[in-house]
Write a protein that holds these residues in place. Sequence first.
Motif, mmCIF file in Angstrom:
data_model
loop_
_atom_site.group_PDB
_atom_site.id
_atom_site.type_symbol
_atom_site.label_atom_id
_atom_site.label_comp_id
_atom_site.label_asym_id
_atom_site.label_seq_id
_atom_site.Cartn_x
_atom_site.Cartn_y
_atom_site.Cartn_z
ATOM 1 N N CYS A 124 0.834 -1.203 0.000
ATOM 2 C CA CYS A 124 0.000 0.000 0.000
ATOM 3 C C CYS A 124 0.870 1.253 0.000
ATOM 4 N N ASP A 125 0.271 2.396 -0.321
ATOM 5 C CA ASP A 125 1.022 3.636 -0.192
ATOM 6 C C ASP A 125 1.241 3.926 1.292
ATOM 7 N N GLU A 126 2.178 4.818 1.573
ATOM 8 C CA GLU A 126 2.592 5.033 2.957
ATOM 9 C C GLU A 126 1.461 5.491 3.871
ATOM 10 N N PRO A 127 0.620 6.468 3.477
ATOM 11 C CA PRO A 127 -0.476 6.861 4.371
ATOM 12 C C PRO A 127 -1.432 5.716 4.683
ATOM 13 N N THR A 128 -1.733 4.886 3.683
ATOM 14 C CA THR A 128 -2.624 3.762 3.897
ATOM 15 C C THR A 128 -1.998 2.740 4.832
ATOM 16 N N ALA A 129 -0.709 2.475 4.648
ATOM 17 C CA ALA A 129 -0.008 1.519 5.508
ATOM 18 C C ALA A 129 0.017 2.004 6.951
ATOM 19 N N ARG A 130 0.307 3.279 7.137
ATOM 20 C CA ARG A 130 0.334 3.821 8.497
ATOM 21 C C ARG A 130 -1.046 3.746 9.145
ATOM 22 N N ALA A 131 -2.077 4.059 8.379
ATOM 23 C CA ALA A 131 -3.445 4.004 8.900
ATOM 24 C C ALA A 131 -3.832 2.564 9.253
ATOM 25 N N GLY A 132 -3.389 1.611 8.432
ATOM 26 C CA GLY A 132 -3.686 0.211 8.713
ATOM 27 C C GLY A 132 -3.062 -0.263 10.008
ATOM 28 N N LEU A 133 -1.874 0.238 10.303
ATOM 29 C CA LEU A 133 -1.228 -0.102 11.571
ATOM 30 C C LEU A 133 -1.896 0.623 12.734
ATOM 31 N N ALA A 134 -2.268 1.876 12.508
ATOM 32 C CA ALA A 134 -2.931 2.649 13.565
ATOM 33 C C ALA A 134 -4.250 2.002 13.978
ATOM 34 N N ASP A 135 -4.924 1.350 13.028
ATOM 35 C CA ASP A 135 -6.193 0.689 13.320
ATOM 36 C C ASP A 135 -6.035 -0.427 14.358
ATOM 37 N N LYS A 245 9.936 3.520 -0.937
ATOM 38 C CA LYS A 245 8.968 3.516 0.154
ATOM 39 C C LYS A 245 9.589 2.808 1.347
ATOM 40 N N VAL A 246 10.572 3.428 1.947
ATOM 41 C CA VAL A 246 11.225 2.855 3.093
ATOM 42 C C VAL A 246 10.943 3.700 4.310
#
Length: 246
Positions: A124-135, A245-246
């Motif tokens: 996923c793109d970075e904002p989506t990945a971060r949001a997925g972890l935040a969930d 995307k690191v």
Amino acid sequence: MKILKVISLLLDYPTQVIFDAKDELAQAIAATRVISPEQRLAVQALVDELTAGDLMDAQEAYVKLFNRGRHFSLLLFEHVHGESRDRGQAMVDLMAQYENDGFAIDTKELPDYIPLYLEYLSHCDEPTARAGLADVEHLLALLAARLVEQGSPYAACFQALLQIAGFEPEVAIAEVSEQVSQEVYDDSFEALDALWEEEAVTFMSSEQTDSCGINSANAPQKQREDVAVPLHWVDFAHDATATNKV
């Protein structure tokens, strides 16, 4: 993000892939800037520990830690829903999310298996990945706190995930420390037998599984590669989705 692919591999059952790719892992860990230098050192320390000894010893330690009971389970929904039927609908919803994003599942793992979820987020793109972890921040903090209490180097993975999600690991762990301190952890074979004796719950019927469209030919696929390993390590040099995307 490449670092999510790294953590996905480290949290999966150890295979020869970790030994063969340890230099690539080290490079990816050193290159990422989404976790702190201290956290990079902690994740690298786990790589070093896993690859310093015998593979079978690493596998035995992994099974003893993660595969005995629910305390350290790597299934997200097991911590949320336990054996209730709500867990089945949550799995169906997550599988539908994978399908909608073109992420095909071709392993025997359940969709809420954390290494699989991280592999999905790595595409996923970075904002989506971060949001997925935040969930799932509370669950990441809970597992991190339990692993810290056990003195396990695997705690570094969950601390790194908390940091990527935008949380301070120490603060997040402190918020669940009271809960963890009151838990009774029993990894004896007697306790494991008791779990197996509980009534089995069927989460998904075959019709529900079919309706999720796994490996659907109609969706654009990010097919998971290299079926020879449990969670399929993709060479960074050939992973176009992870570029920059690191």
